[in-house]
Design an enzyme around this catalytic site. Sequence first.
Site, mmCIF file in Angstrom:
data_model
loop_
_atom_site.group_PDB
_atom_site.id
_atom_site.type_symbol
_atom_site.label_atom_id
_atom_site.label_comp_id
_atom_site.label_asym_id
_atom_site.label_seq_id
_atom_site.Cartn_x
_atom_site.Cartn_y
_atom_site.Cartn_z
ATOM 1 N N LYS A 1 10.185 -2.627 -9.509
ATOM 2 C CA LYS A 1 11.256 -2.808 -11.407
ATOM 3 C C LYS A 1 12.631 -3.031 -10.363
ATOM 4 C CE LYS A 1 8.702 0.198 -14.028
ATOM 5 N NZ LYS A 1 7.970 2.246 -14.158
ATOM 6 N N ASN B 1 13.993 7.959 -8.750
ATOM 7 C CA ASN B 1 15.696 8.204 -8.358
ATOM 8 C C ASN B 1 16.421 8.816 -9.147
ATOM 9 O OD1 ASN B 1 16.074 4.425 -8.471
ATOM 10 N ND2 ASN B 1 13.770 4.743 -9.748
ATOM 11 N N CYS C 1 0.838 -1.105 0.030
ATOM 12 C CA CYS C 1 0.058 -0.023 0.190
ATOM 13 C C CYS C 1 0.635 1.039 -0.112
ATOM 14 C CB CYS C 1 -1.034 0.187 1.126
ATOM 15 S SG CYS C 1 -0.161 -0.223 2.643
ATOM 16 N N GLY C 2 2.183 1.146 -0.871
ATOM 17 C CA GLY C 2 2.772 2.750 -0.537
ATOM 18 C C GLY C 2 2.184 3.742 -2.465
ATOM 19 N N ARG C 3 2.636 4.727 -2.576
ATOM 20 C CA ARG C 3 2.422 4.839 -3.769
ATOM 21 C C ARG C 3 1.778 3.942 -4.614
ATOM 22 N NH1 ARG C 3 6.971 8.834 -6.979
ATOM 23 N NH2 ARG C 3 7.370 7.375 -7.042
ATOM 24 N N TRP C 4 2.596 3.541 -5.233
ATOM 25 C CA TRP C 4 2.027 3.051 -6.364
ATOM 26 C C TRP C 4 0.804 1.827 -6.088
ATOM 27 C CZ3 TRP C 4 1.771 3.425 -11.653
ATOM 28 C CH2 TRP C 4 1.676 2.789 -12.007
ATOM 29 N N ARG D 1 1.146 -3.820 5.893
ATOM 30 C CA ARG D 1 1.282 -4.574 6.863
ATOM 31 C C ARG D 1 0.599 -4.010 8.044
ATOM 32 N NH1 ARG D 1 5.738 -5.063 4.262
ATOM 33 N NH2 ARG D 1 6.989 -7.003 4.067
ATOM 34 N N LYS E 1 16.529 1.794 -16.063
ATOM 35 C CA LYS E 1 16.063 2.694 -16.456
ATOM 36 C C LYS E 1 16.078 3.414 -14.838
ATOM 37 C CE LYS E 1 12.072 2.937 -14.955
ATOM 38 N NZ LYS E 1 11.909 4.360 -13.995
#
Length: 320
Positions: free
Chosen positions: A103, A251, A8-11, A31, A187
Site C-alpha cells: 500500500k 503507521n 519475506c517481510g511480515r506480510w 534477497r 489510510k
Amino acid sequence: MKISVLGCGRWGTFLAWYANRVGHRVMLWGRESSNNYLKLKECRMNDYVTLPQDIMLSNSLEAAVSFGEIIIISISAQELRSFAHNVSLQKGLEDKIFVLCMKGIEANSGKRLSQVFSEEMGINTNIGIWVGPGHVQDFVREIPNCMVIGSDHIEVTKKIVESFNSSLIRFYYGQDLIGNEIGAAAKNVIGIAAGMLDGLCYSSLKGALMARGTREMSRLVRAMGGNDTTIYGLSHLGDYEATLFSLHSHNRRFGQAFVSGEKFDKLAEGVSTVEALNYLAQKYEVELPICNAVYEILFEKADPKEKLLDLFLRPIKFEF
C-alpha cells in the site's frame, strides 16, 4: 497452483503461509543478504508465523519468477520500480499474473503502484492488487477479515479471488483501481495522524479524523478520475480500524512515537505516501488539509499539537 511470493517481510511471509494453507505449492523469495530471509532459512519462522516444511525458500529471483503461475509481490512500495525492472528482465512472463500486495504511492511521481509496475513490465502484463484490512497477528489466530482484489481486467480479478478465497479471508471484487490504490495508500497517512492524536492524548478526535479523512480523500479520487465512493469501502474506510486503532499498526505507532520523541524502527509506508499525496494535491488542485498537516509536521517541523488542533478547530463551515 504454483504460487511465488517475492518479499519475506511480515506480510510477504504471511502470504506464503496463507497460500500454502489454501492448498497451493509455494516458493518464497528473499534477497540473499536479507535478515528476514536468513532467519527463515535458519529456523523457518519469524515473529509472526512458522512456515511449513513444504514451502520452498529461494534467493534466486529467476527461479522464483519461473516457478509461479501467480506471483505475489510484497516489498517496500518505494522500492517497487527498481524491483519491477529486475523482474522484467526474467523470461517467460507472458501468461503470469502479478499481484501487488503493498500500500503506497511513488513519492517522487505520485504514481499508483500498478502504474509503476506497468511502466517497468510492459502494458500487456496481468496485474492485480490485494488491499484491505487485516493484520498477520490476527489471521494466524484464526480471526477472519474481508479484503479486496482489483485489476483493470475482471478475469484477472476473478482468477485471483478464486485462487485465494477462504473462510479466513473473504474477498470482494474491486471495480475502481484508482480509488482502491489511492485509498489503500492514504489510510496509512490517516493512521499516522491518528497515532499523533494518541500521543498528544487527543484520541477522542479520531472520530472527527475518520469523518474528515474520508471526505478529503474522496475529493482527490474523484479529481483523479476514480469513483469517490470507493473511499468508503474496504480499501480505505474499511481499513481504519486496523490502522487508526490497532496496536499492531506500524503507521499509528509511528505517529504516536513521533510526537512523543521516541524512536520507531519499523517501516511506516505513510511517511512516503504523504509526500506523494502532497504532490497529487497540487497537481489536481485538491485541498487535503489532514494530509497537508501531517506533511508539515513530518517534513517542515511544524508543531504537532498546534497544527492538529488548528486542523480540527478551523473556522466554522458547513459539514457537507
